[in-house]
Design an enzyme around this catalytic site. Structure first.
Site, PDB file in Angstrom:
ATOM      1  N   GLU A   1      38.046  39.584  38.196  1.00  0.00           N
ATOM      2  CA  GLU A   1      37.715  39.965  36.822  1.00  0.00           C
ATOM      3  C   GLU A   1      38.853  39.691  35.835  1.00  0.00           C
ATOM      4  O   GLU A   1      39.379  40.609  35.192  1.00  0.00           O
ATOM      5  CB  GLU A   1      37.323  41.443  36.762  1.00  0.00           C
ATOM      6  CG  GLU A   1      36.129  41.789  37.613  1.00  0.00           C
ATOM      7  CD  GLU A   1      35.670  43.230  37.488  1.00  0.00           C
ATOM      8  OE1 GLU A   1      34.581  43.551  37.991  1.00  0.00           O
ATOM      9  OE2 GLU A   1      36.413  44.054  36.893  1.00  0.00           O
TER      10      GLU A   1
ATOM     11  N   GLU B   1      30.685  42.454  43.953  1.00  0.00           N
ATOM     12  CA  GLU B   1      30.685  43.891  43.646  1.00  0.00           C
ATOM     13  C   GLU B   1      29.359  44.245  42.992  1.00  0.00           C
ATOM     14  O   GLU B   1      28.809  43.480  42.198  1.00  0.00           O
ATOM     15  CB  GLU B   1      31.805  44.287  42.669  1.00  0.00           C
ATOM     16  CG  GLU B   1      33.196  44.272  43.225  1.00  0.00           C
ATOM     17  CD  GLU B   1      34.231  44.731  42.186  1.00  0.00           C
ATOM     18  OE1 GLU B   1      33.888  45.551  41.301  1.00  0.00           O
ATOM     19  OE2 GLU B   1      35.373  44.256  42.279  1.00  0.00           O
TER      20      GLU B   1
END
Length: 463
Positions: free
Chosen positions: A167, A365
């Site tokens: 991220e 995720e």
């Protein structure tokens, strides 16, 4: 009822990170990261003043934790190497205790039939490098490439699935726009430079991986938040959604997969006169070193509409180009405040199929944070998290549909394996398949973990 079966050799498991699980001991040789420093100087920012030292002590307890992963049935697991554990100063001397720990940890995973998926950067800049500017400093890009090459050399015989960063938009947003990560600035120009350096650093790490001629593959983990306009038929709402998508998704997705940056974003940055500092060779490096594999973190959608509200910040912000749209029909996880929109995971995978060459990917995720889960403990001491089972099943249904329609999605990892420390929120929301009693460090598999074991055994579930 329908039997939903997933492809052969589908990756089933969970994800975590080094800084959120490992903890520290007095003699472990680890250097400070920005989180260690920030907690030492401003502990009041952290929920219940619990810092990165007080995680789930995986550094000492990893054999037990891996045994629980095996009990659930994981065939894969993602975590990260802590840059400041391996290189306490971010460069230079190697911490041999860290080398021994990671090799033993990875070996334990492999011995238990669990493939290690290893990420190199999870928001944990070494403080020694942050003092030199962190991602604002071009020298950090070189330091990261050197760190990556060291990891490939030290652990390449154990690791076949590498990821450069998790991220990377988060250090941009939270560190330089919204004040949730150190150094907690509000400065779009700095945010742009940080993002550019992260993208370049990822490409250089990929270059070093390929130069090493090691087996395996290398990718990046992106939190892809599909952007929906309030009115899909309204041109201005559509333009607002396109710009929001360029800021928060395509700013990293495009260079990682296509080797280019979004034209809409470049136009805005030129208009604001905040284009990042670059070198002539950079764009070629980015173009030639795209990823083999994409990890997709999916939690929630973004809903926007054309800009109607007044600009409120003294400095330019992404929100100058759109307004958030509050969809009245949304479902909300009240503990996290995030919208639950299962179809978004399908839309994301189909977008990758149609617009990004159907790159091999996996769900790296997906999860649901819930506060005070001890409310749901039954007489046997197990957390009955039916809500998490429903959440996962509803998302997996859409993952399966995308695969049936041609998506090259190769796996599903939930966030997270066990309850872990989560930045400023500490342990406020729990996400794990495994509950952790912070007073005793006792681990207990939740009902969702038992259900997930059945899913793995069957390589699917009955819907």
């Amino acid at each position: 009822m329908t039997n939903l079966h997933f492809p052969k050799d589908f990756w089933w498991g969970a994800a975590a990170s080094g800084p959120q699980t490992e903890g520290r001991t007095a003699d472990d040789g680890k250097g400070d990261s920005i989180w260690d420093y920030w907690y030492a100087t401003e502990p009041e920012r952290f929920y219940q003043k619990r810092g990165p030292k007080d995680t789930v002590q995986l550094l000492q307890r990893y054999p037990e934790d891996v045994a629980l992963m095996k009990e659930i049935g994981f065939n894969s697991f993602r975590t990260s190497i802590q840059w400041s554990r391996l290189l306490p100063e971010g460069r230079g001397a190697v911490n041999q205790q860290a080398v021994a720990f990671y090799r033993e940890y990875f070996a334990t995973l492999i011995e238990n039939g669990i493939e290690p998926f290893i990420n190199l950067y999870h928001f944990d800049m070494p403080m020694a490098l942050q003092k030199e500017g962190g991602w604002l400093n071009r020298e950090t890009v070189t330091a990261f490439a050197d760190y990556a090459a060291l990891c490939f050399e030290l652990f390449g015989d154990q690791v076949r699935h590498w990821f450069t960063q998790n991220e990377p938009i988060v250090p941009v947003e939270m560190g330089y726009l919204y004040q949730q990560h150190y150094p907690a600035e509000i400065n779009l120009a700095h945010a742009v430079q940080v993002g550019y350096h992260e993208a370049l650093a990822s490409a250089l790490a990929i270059q070093r991986f390929r130069q090493s001629q090691q087996s395996g593959e290398i990718g990046i983990i992106l939190n892809l938040t599909p952007t929906y306009p309030k009115d899909p038929n309204d041109e201005k709402d559509g333009q607002a959604a396109q710009l929001a998508d360029a800021f928060f998704n395509r700013s990293f997705l495009d260079p990682a997969v296509k080797g280019t940056f979004p034209e809409e974003l470049i136009t805005v940055l030129n208009e604001l006169a905040i284009m990042p500092e670059t070198r002539a060779e950079d764009l070629q490096i980015i173009k030639e070193n795209t990823v083999d594999l994409l990890g997709v973190n999916y939690y929630q959608p973004r809903r926007v509409q054309q800009k109607r509200s007044a600009k409120t910040a003294d400095t330019p912000m992404p929100e100058d180009y759109f307004d958030v749209y509050d969809w009245p029909e949304k479902k909300i996880n009240p503990h996290r405040g995030w919208e639950i929109y299962e179809r978004g995971i399908y839309d994301t995978l189909i977008n990758l199929r149609d617009n990004y060459g159907n790159i091999p990917c996996y769900i790296s995720e997906n999860g649901m944070g819930v506060e005070d889960e001890t409310r749901f403990i039954d007489a046997s001491g197990q957390i009955q998290d039916e809500y998490r089972i429903t959440f996962i099943k509803d998302h997996l249904r859409y993952v399966h549909q995308a695969i049936q329609e041609g998506s090259r999605c190769r796996g599903y990892h939930m966030w997270t394996c066990m309850d872990n420390w989560s930045w400023l929120n500490e342990f406020k929301n729990r996400y794990g398949f495994i509950a952790v009693d912070l007073a005793t460090q006792k681990r207990t598999i939740k009902k969702s973990g038992e259900w997930f074991r059945e899913v793995i055994q069957q390589n699917g579930f009955v819907d």
